[in-house]
Design a protein around this motif. Structure first.
Motif, mmCIF file in Angstrom:
data_model
loop_
_atom_site.group_PDB
_atom_site.id
_atom_site.type_symbol
_atom_site.label_atom_id
_atom_site.label_comp_id
_atom_site.label_asym_id
_atom_site.label_seq_id
_atom_site.Cartn_x
_atom_site.Cartn_y
_atom_site.Cartn_z
ATOM 1 N N LYS A 134 0.698 -1.225 -0.025
ATOM 2 C CA LYS A 134 -0.093 -0.093 0.031
ATOM 3 C C LYS A 134 0.799 1.192 -0.045
ATOM 4 O O LYS A 134 0.302 2.374 -0.444
ATOM 5 C CB LYS A 134 -1.013 0.018 1.249
ATOM 6 C CG LYS A 134 -1.890 -1.047 1.210
ATOM 7 C CD LYS A 134 -2.692 -1.034 2.582
ATOM 8 C CE LYS A 134 -3.310 0.323 2.606
ATOM 9 N NZ LYS A 134 -4.347 0.378 3.989
ATOM 10 N N TRP A 135 2.035 1.212 0.375
ATOM 11 C CA TRP A 135 2.862 2.285 0.662
ATOM 12 C C TRP A 135 4.333 1.823 0.987
ATOM 13 O O TRP A 135 4.359 0.723 1.480
ATOM 14 C CB TRP A 135 2.444 3.245 1.938
ATOM 15 C CG TRP A 135 3.143 4.437 2.385
ATOM 16 C CD1 TRP A 135 3.248 5.612 1.410
ATOM 17 C CD2 TRP A 135 4.123 4.567 3.503
ATOM 18 N NE1 TRP A 135 3.994 6.626 1.892
ATOM 19 C CE2 TRP A 135 4.551 5.807 3.209
ATOM 20 C CE3 TRP A 135 4.532 3.768 4.279
ATOM 21 C CZ2 TRP A 135 5.588 6.602 4.029
ATOM 22 C CZ3 TRP A 135 5.718 4.497 5.149
ATOM 23 C CH2 TRP A 135 6.044 5.764 5.004
ATOM 24 N N SER A 136 5.298 2.443 0.464
ATOM 25 C CA SER A 136 6.631 2.159 0.533
ATOM 26 C C SER A 136 7.725 3.383 0.594
ATOM 27 O O SER A 136 7.304 4.550 -0.026
ATOM 28 C CB SER A 136 7.051 1.343 -0.909
ATOM 29 O OG SER A 136 8.545 1.002 -1.041
ATOM 30 N N ILE A 137 8.755 3.210 1.403
ATOM 31 C CA ILE A 137 9.670 4.332 1.555
ATOM 32 C C ILE A 137 10.920 4.018 2.012
ATOM 33 O O ILE A 137 10.930 2.688 2.875
ATOM 34 C CB ILE A 137 8.723 5.348 2.714
ATOM 35 C CG1 ILE A 137 9.621 6.552 2.933
ATOM 36 C CG2 ILE A 137 9.033 4.479 4.081
ATOM 37 C CD1 ILE A 137 9.073 7.633 3.566
ATOM 38 N N GLU A 138 12.069 4.793 1.702
ATOM 39 C CA GLU A 138 12.940 4.686 2.315
ATOM 40 C C GLU A 138 13.425 6.112 3.015
ATOM 41 O O GLU A 138 13.612 7.000 2.213
ATOM 42 C CB GLU A 138 14.312 4.407 1.393
ATOM 43 C CG GLU A 138 15.735 4.155 2.073
ATOM 44 C CD GLU A 138 16.685 3.574 0.760
ATOM 45 O OE1 GLU A 138 16.747 2.295 0.719
ATOM 46 O OE2 GLU A 138 17.425 4.416 0.406
ATOM 47 N N PRO A 139 13.338 6.112 4.292
ATOM 48 C CA PRO A 139 13.674 7.386 4.875
ATOM 49 C C PRO A 139 14.726 8.169 4.477
ATOM 50 O O PRO A 139 15.745 7.671 4.255
ATOM 51 C CB PRO A 139 13.488 7.086 6.292
ATOM 52 C CG PRO A 139 12.879 5.802 6.575
ATOM 53 C CD PRO A 139 13.311 5.127 5.250
ATOM 54 N N THR A 140 14.623 9.673 4.170
ATOM 55 C CA THR A 140 15.552 10.666 3.804
ATOM 56 C C THR A 140 16.830 10.662 4.781
ATOM 57 O O THR A 140 17.852 10.544 4.483
ATOM 58 C CB THR A 140 15.197 11.820 3.608
ATOM 59 O OG1 THR A 140 14.159 11.799 2.524
ATOM 60 C CG2 THR A 140 16.248 12.698 2.998
ATOM 61 N N ARG A 141 16.519 10.457 6.158
ATOM 62 C CA ARG A 141 17.241 10.629 7.247
ATOM 63 C C ARG A 141 17.410 9.590 8.179
ATOM 64 O O ARG A 141 16.033 8.984 8.260
ATOM 65 C CB ARG A 141 17.190 12.044 7.758
ATOM 66 C CG ARG A 141 17.259 13.223 7.280
ATOM 67 C CD ARG A 141 17.037 14.525 8.254
ATOM 68 N NE ARG A 141 15.973 14.231 8.947
ATOM 69 C CZ ARG A 141 15.791 14.628 10.219
ATOM 70 N NH1 ARG A 141 16.645 15.496 10.914
ATOM 71 N NH2 ARG A 141 14.722 14.594 10.813
ATOM 72 N N ALA A 142 18.122 9.073 8.955
ATOM 73 C CA ALA A 142 18.060 8.034 9.820
ATOM 74 C C ALA A 142 17.117 8.461 11.026
ATOM 75 O O ALA A 142 16.447 7.689 11.361
ATOM 76 C CB ALA A 142 19.496 7.857 10.595
ATOM 77 N N GLN A 143 17.025 9.670 11.333
ATOM 78 C CA GLN A 143 16.158 10.011 12.431
ATOM 79 C C GLN A 143 14.691 10.132 12.055
ATOM 80 O O GLN A 143 13.795 10.177 12.794
ATOM 81 C CB GLN A 143 16.531 11.807 12.715
ATOM 82 C CG GLN A 143 17.840 11.864 13.283
ATOM 83 C CD GLN A 143 19.082 11.816 12.345
ATOM 84 O OE1 GLN A 143 18.884 11.873 11.071
ATOM 85 N NE2 GLN A 143 19.994 11.663 13.137
ATOM 86 N N ASP A 144 14.381 9.835 10.522
ATOM 87 C CA ASP A 144 13.136 9.623 10.165
ATOM 88 C C ASP A 144 12.513 8.354 10.255
ATOM 89 O O ASP A 144 11.115 7.983 9.878
ATOM 90 C CB ASP A 144 12.937 10.203 8.719
ATOM 91 C CG ASP A 144 13.316 11.576 8.519
ATOM 92 O OD1 ASP A 144 13.055 12.239 9.536
ATOM 93 O OD2 ASP A 144 13.775 11.986 7.675
ATOM 94 N N VAL A 145 13.620 7.267 10.497
ATOM 95 C CA VAL A 145 13.166 5.802 10.645
ATOM 96 C C VAL A 145 12.107 5.449 11.609
ATOM 97 O O VAL A 145 10.955 4.829 11.054
ATOM 98 C CB VAL A 145 14.305 4.971 10.847
ATOM 99 C CG1 VAL A 145 13.805 3.478 11.111
ATOM 100 C CG2 VAL A 145 15.005 4.895 9.694
ATOM 101 N N PRO A 146 11.935 5.921 12.837
ATOM 102 C CA PRO A 146 10.562 5.665 13.564
ATOM 103 C C PRO A 146 9.367 6.446 13.032
ATOM 104 O O PRO A 146 8.328 5.667 13.092
ATOM 105 C CB PRO A 146 11.000 6.365 14.970
ATOM 106 C CG PRO A 146 12.562 6.491 15.209
ATOM 107 C CD PRO A 146 12.848 6.810 13.503
ATOM 108 N N ALA A 147 9.496 7.773 12.700
ATOM 109 C CA ALA A 147 8.344 8.207 11.891
ATOM 110 C C ALA A 147 7.656 7.526 11.021
ATOM 111 O O ALA A 147 6.474 7.044 10.664
ATOM 112 C CB ALA A 147 8.568 9.660 11.420
ATOM 113 N N ALA A 148 8.720 6.879 10.104
ATOM 114 C CA ALA A 148 8.399 6.092 8.796
ATOM 115 C C ALA A 148 7.952 4.818 9.017
ATOM 116 O O ALA A 148 6.651 4.313 8.710
ATOM 117 C CB ALA A 148 9.590 5.710 7.948
#
Length: 525
Positions: free
Chosen positions: A131-145
């Motif tokens: 349904k959705w796919s992402i590679e976070p731009t920053r390491a700090q964005d991983v939990p939010a992803a």
């Protein structure tokens, strides 16, 4: 600044804390080098379930998520691991199973150099089956992803999502992220609900068709109440992956085939058809003509907007099935209708022919109350409908995609998700070989699963489908000389082989009474 510094934690710790809040403390996977930092100082309240191949891990997670009705967490190894899992990822997508699928990526600093074991287009690789796919731009964005992935996986229609995570992200610092409460239920259009109730109330010959959405939304009791309110026969939608109505109920009418003409023929005489959690118009072979009998009105209550959009005729609304059916019941004012005679039972088999039908009949007779059936035996699905009725809510799971290799690991996930309950995995010999190494995980976890292998020494479903194309012989369909008992014992299971009908009941009883995982190979004609 001091307070901010005190709030810092690693991406790994922040993600694990978030997963704990979501109830995702079981991780299914097969680890590789780019995933290992996730498991540094692995917390005691988490468990890691190892599959010996990524498709097995994905299938186990699917069964677990369906059994618990919560998203399961899957961790795969870069491109190769995601590739291995795609068959069962497709099945999870078709099953509407909520999964948070993660995969390792190489370190960010070396990605420009196309390093070994990296994923060139990680976000696109699992599409369109997420349904959705992402590679976070920053390491700090991983939990939010991960948080967004969980919310999307759990929103209607539920399904898998994907997050690619570079290996060096886990040890970076970030701020903690608290889980949010996000409503996921959908209420149907009031005008459509009213139209359904009015049509049922004025119908002379109403009929109901139930699909897997009823089971996903725990609307078993509501469907029974609606059917009895309108004295309406209940059919099962084509290829339904779950059970949504007791198959020994007097209003149970049978199973619809996945062909246009066959569906219209079965529904002939019905003037109002209400499909719940469908679809009804799921076809496996090309067909022509109308999609419903002449003069019949079609209404659909489903949990997927896409399904509502492509249904070929009639009126549809997207809704939670439990609440939607409850509203239809409340609005209905049906007349008094004569009771319908029950569906004729299949003839009793005496075992003079040692067929899959006889095997399934005896499984039904020998099984204990409350046993859960997980099935992947495509050529035996018809006989199963006749001889192995599913009688209890959430008593049946199967693959809705048509792919193989799901049933065996899914039975492990179901057993993990419903601890203490007996699981009977009914598997074709060809199907079982797609994920046979899953037996090892069942043995290691000591799960109460009886694996029943229907051994007809060939891909019987493919041979039958070949006849549809006028083929007298199909190549690549024979499966001689597979020793399933040897394969099971080699992975830590008890096993027995049955070649005569007179030995079957004793073998099944011993298997079903056994609290440990075991396998029964039944050689049928």
């Amino acid at each position: 600044m001091a307070n901010l510094a005190q709030r810092k934690m690693t991406v790994r710790d922040a993600t694990l804390a978030l997963m704990r809040e979501f109830g995702m403390t079981t991780i299914f996977g097969n680890p590789g080098s780019t995933e290992l930092p996730l498991f540094r100082d692995f917390p005691d309240d988490f468990r890691y379930v190892l599959g010996l191949q990524e498709s097995v891990a994905m299938g186990m997670a699917d069964g677990f998520a369906q059994a618990t009705r919560n998203a399961a967490f899957v961790n795969l190894h870069a491109s190769a691991g995601v590739g291995h899992s795609l068959g069962n990822l497709f099945t999870a997508y078709r099953n509407y199973t909520p999964l948070v699928v993660t995969a390792g990526q190489q370190a960010r600093s070396i990605l420009p150099y196309e390093p070994f074991l990296y994923s060139q287009q990680a976000v696109d690789f699992p599409k369109p089956f997420v349904k959705w796919s992402i590679e976070p731009t920053r390491a700090q964005d991983v939990p939010a992803a991960i948080a967004r992935a969980y919310y999307i996986a759990m929103q209607r229609p539920r399904g898998p999502v994907f997050v690619s995570i570079p290996v060096d992200d886990w040890d970076q610092e970030c701020e903690p992220l608290a889980a949010r409460k996000l409503g996921t239920e959908i209420r149907g259009d009031a005008d459509v609900i009213a139209a359904v109730a009015d049509a049922l109330s004025s119908a002379k010959h109403p009929a109901i068709v139930v699909g897997a959405g009823v089971a996903r939304d725990a609307a078993w009791s509501e469907v029974i109440a609606l059917a009895e309110q309108h004295e309406a026969p209940v059919w099962v939608a084509p290829m339904s992956a779950r059970n949504s109505f007791p198959e020994n109920h007097r209003l149970f009418a049978g199973f619809l085939s996945a062909g246009r003409e066959a569906i219209v023929s079965a529904m002939d005489g019905s003037d109002v058809i209400v499909v719940l959690g469908g679809p009804m118009s799921l076809y496996h072979t090309e067909g022509f003509g109308p999609h419903v009998p002449d003069g019949a009105q079609l209404f659909q209550l489903v949990d997927d907007p896409s399904m509502a959009s492509w249904t070929p005729t009639g009126m549809a609304t997207v809704t939670n099935l439990k609440s939607g059916i409850t509203e239809v019941i409340a609005r209905s004012r049906p007349p008094k209708r004569a009771a319908r005679p029950p569906r004729a039972a299949a003839p009793v088999l005496d075992g003079s022919a040692f067929t899959d039908s006889y095997l399934l009949q005896q499984i039904a007779r020998v099984r204990r109350d409350g046993a859960i059936i997980v099935e992947e035996a495509p050529s035996s699905r018809g006989p199963m409908h006749d001889y192995l009725p599913i009688l209890e809510e959430d008593g049946f799971y199967t693959c809705s995609s048509g792919g193989l290799g799901h049933g065996l690991p899914a039975s492990i996930g179901v057993a993990l998700g419903r601890p203490g309950e007996k699981v009977i995995a009914v598997l074709g010999d060809g199907s079982a070989m797609y994920a046979i190494q899953g037996l090892w995980t069942a043995a290691q976890l000591d799960l109460p699963i009886s694996f029943v292998i229907i051994n007809n020494k060939r891909y019987e479903a493919l041979i039958g489908f070949g006849r549809h194309f006028g083929m007298q012989e199909t190549v690549g369909t024979k499966l001689p000389d597979i020793g399933f008992c040897d394969l099971a014992r080699g992975q830590g299971l008890e096993a027995m082989r049955v070649e005569r009908p007179e030995d079957l009941d004793q073998a099944l009883a011993a298997s079903f009474d056994n609290p440990r995982p075991n396998l029964v190979e039944v050689v049928v004609e």
